[in-house]
Design an enzyme around this catalytic site. Sequence first.
Site, PDB file in Angstrom:
ATOM      1  N   ASP A  16      62.467  -3.476  58.128  1.00 21.74           N
ATOM      2  CA  ASP A  16      63.556  -2.511  58.025  1.00 21.74           C
ATOM      3  C   ASP A  16      64.639  -2.870  59.038  1.00 21.74           C
ATOM      4  OD1 ASP A  16      62.604  -1.655  60.504  1.00 21.74           O
ATOM      5  OD2 ASP A  16      61.714   0.185  59.709  1.00 21.74           O
ATOM      6  N   ALA A  17      65.605  -1.998  59.212  1.00 23.85           N
ATOM      7  CA  ALA A  17      66.726  -2.262  60.129  1.00 23.85           C
ATOM      8  C   ALA A  17      66.277  -2.408  61.576  1.00 23.85           C
ATOM      9  CB  ALA A  17      67.771  -1.144  60.018  1.00 23.85           C
TER      10      ALA A  17
END
Length: 133
Positions: A16-17
């Site tokens: 994810d980020a």
Amino acid sequence: MSVFHWPVRVYYEDTDAGGIVFYANYLKFFERARTEWLRALGVQQQTLLENDGAAFVVKNVTLDYHGAARLDDELTIRTRVDKLGRASVQFAQEAWRGEELLNSASVKVGCVDIATMRPRSLPEHVAAKMRAA
């Protein structure tokens, strides 16, 4: 029953980020490990569809997160059968980074008739291979 080990590396697309494995991707890792376990037993899912008219579908999943995997980590997915039923298989699966448990899951998979999508018995040749594992 024995434990099946399957290695997986964490790729950028898995994160994810924040740079950690996106929670839902453990489901993908576990799915792939179950497929590779079947292959190791000599069971090809496409052949099962074509010859037996049977398929496996996930009925229930419970996941517990214990730690975070990150980009480029090398993980080992451990898979074992907890219970082999007439038409279902209960799996215990875990994602490990070295000696650190990152995720554990209980996954119930049912066997269905592909034409009707209704439960059916595991083909005996498949059940026999699973019992012998």
